[in-house]
Design an enzyme around this catalytic site. Structure first.
Site, PDB file in Angstrom:
ATOM      1  N   ASP A   1     -20.448  13.084 -14.822  1.00 10.44           N
ATOM      2  CA  ASP A   1     -21.888  12.865 -14.596  1.00 10.44           C
ATOM      3  C   ASP A   1     -22.140  12.012 -13.355  1.00 10.44           C
ATOM      4  O   ASP A   1     -23.280  11.602 -13.114  1.00 10.44           O
ATOM      5  CB  ASP A   1     -22.521  12.202 -15.837  1.00 10.44           C
ATOM      6  CG  ASP A   1     -21.821  10.881 -16.198  1.00 10.44           C
ATOM      7  OD1 ASP A   1     -20.893  10.466 -15.484  1.00 10.44           O
ATOM      8  OD2 ASP A   1     -22.222  10.266 -17.210  1.00 10.44           O
TER       9      ASP A   1
ATOM     10  N   CYS B   1       0.841  -1.211   0.000  1.00 11.45           N
ATOM     11  CA  CYS B   1       0.000   0.000   0.000  1.00 11.45           C
ATOM     12  C   CYS B   1       0.871   1.256   0.000  1.00 11.45           C
ATOM     13  O   CYS B   1       0.546   2.245  -0.666  1.00 11.45           O
ATOM     14  CB  CYS B   1      -0.882   0.048   1.239  1.00 11.45           C
ATOM     15  SG  CYS B   1      -2.067  -1.284   1.323  1.00 11.45           S
TER      16      CYS B   1
HETATM   17  C1  BEZ Z   1       0.511  -4.678   1.781  1.00  7.35           C
HETATM   18  O1  BEZ Z   1       0.067  -3.564   1.537  1.00  7.35           O
HETATM   19  O2  BEZ Z   1       1.710  -4.904   1.747  1.00  7.35           O
HETATM   20  C2  BEZ Z   1      -0.415  -5.796   2.117  1.00  7.35           C
HETATM   21  C3  BEZ Z   1      -1.592  -5.565   2.795  1.00  7.35           C
HETATM   22  C4  BEZ Z   1      -2.432  -6.622   3.105  1.00  7.35           C
HETATM   23  C5  BEZ Z   1      -2.105  -7.905   2.701  1.00  7.35           C
HETATM   24  C6  BEZ Z   1      -0.941  -8.133   1.995  1.00  7.35           C
HETATM   25  C7  BEZ Z   1      -0.092  -7.083   1.694  1.00  7.35           C
END
Ligand code: BEZ
Length: 221
Positions: free
Chosen positions: A138, A46
């Site tokens: 929209d 993430c």
């Molecule tokens: C990650 O962002 O590294 C991650 C998050 C949840 C599960 C696996 C990876």
């Protein structure tokens, strides 16, 4: 299974975010929008995704697309995590250039069908998958993709699909496999030869195929 279909009006949800409480349609105004969800704050994949999104945020702005992320933690966690994300980009002085929605009760994740049943937190609660929604001016859903938590997305590909969505919203064309801006595009099947000739002054070329059917029609815009 709840779920949004292409062409559905995107819910005008209210949520707490790193820029305060928003009503989604007011946040979008008359812009395009992209909402991308993340499984959890302070996780590695993430963080690389948000950092990439921040690095190329000017490209979304150039295309008139407002960005907003979502994760299932609190605004406070999001604010702390945002600092890590910008540090990952070696930009400690700059704020994250888009807000993050705090979906700590998972209400929005459930409403929008974003939970990944295979990935759970330490309490056994499902995490959010890597979902992307592109919303048109929209307020209708133009594209959705859903990756599992364990597979990071390609944000250059998101820019490419936005280029295709914006182009095909304006012109009666479709973009072929691996299309990039300025490549030839395809004339949509519903246009007659006469209509295509009138609409595309650069001409239409048709690839011959064994069926003899003239459906592989290209034009250069
Ligand atoms: C990650 O962002 O590294 C991650 C998050 C949840 C599960 C696996 C990876």
């Amino acid at each position: 299974m709840p779920g949004l279909l292409l062409g559905d009006e995107f819910p005008n949800f209210e949520a707490d975010t790193t820029i305060g409480r928003i009503k989604f349609h007011d946040f979008l105004g008359s812009s395009w929008g992209i909402l991308f969800s993340h499984p959890k704050d302070f996780t590695p994949v993430c963080t690389t995704e948000l950092a990439c999104a921040a690095r190329i945020s000017d490209e979304f702005t150039k295309r008139g697309v407002k960005m907003i992320a979502l994760s299932i933690d609190s605004v406070e966690d999001h604010r702390h995590w945002s600092k890590d994300v910008m540090a990952f980009n070696s930009e400690t002085e700059s704020p994250l250039p888009f807000p993050i929605i705090a979906d700590d009760k998972r209400e929005l994740s459930v409403q929008l069908g974003m939970l990944d049943p295979d990935e759970r937190d330490k309490d056994g609660m499902p995490l959010t998958a890597r979902c992307v929604f592109v919303i048109g001016p929209d307020k209708k859903l133009k594209l959705s993709i859903l990756y599992p938590a364990t597979t990071g997305r390609n944000f250059d590909e998101l820019l490419r699909v936005i280029d295709s969505l914006q182009l095909t919203a304006q012109k009666k064309v479709a973009t072929p496999v691996n299309w990039k801006p300025n490549d030839k595009v395809m004339v949509i099947p519903s246009l007659s030869e006469a209509e295509a000739a009138a609409l595309f002054p650069n001409g239409v070329t048709t690839k011959e195929v064994p069926s003899g059917k003239k459906y592989l029609r290209y034009t250069q815009l």
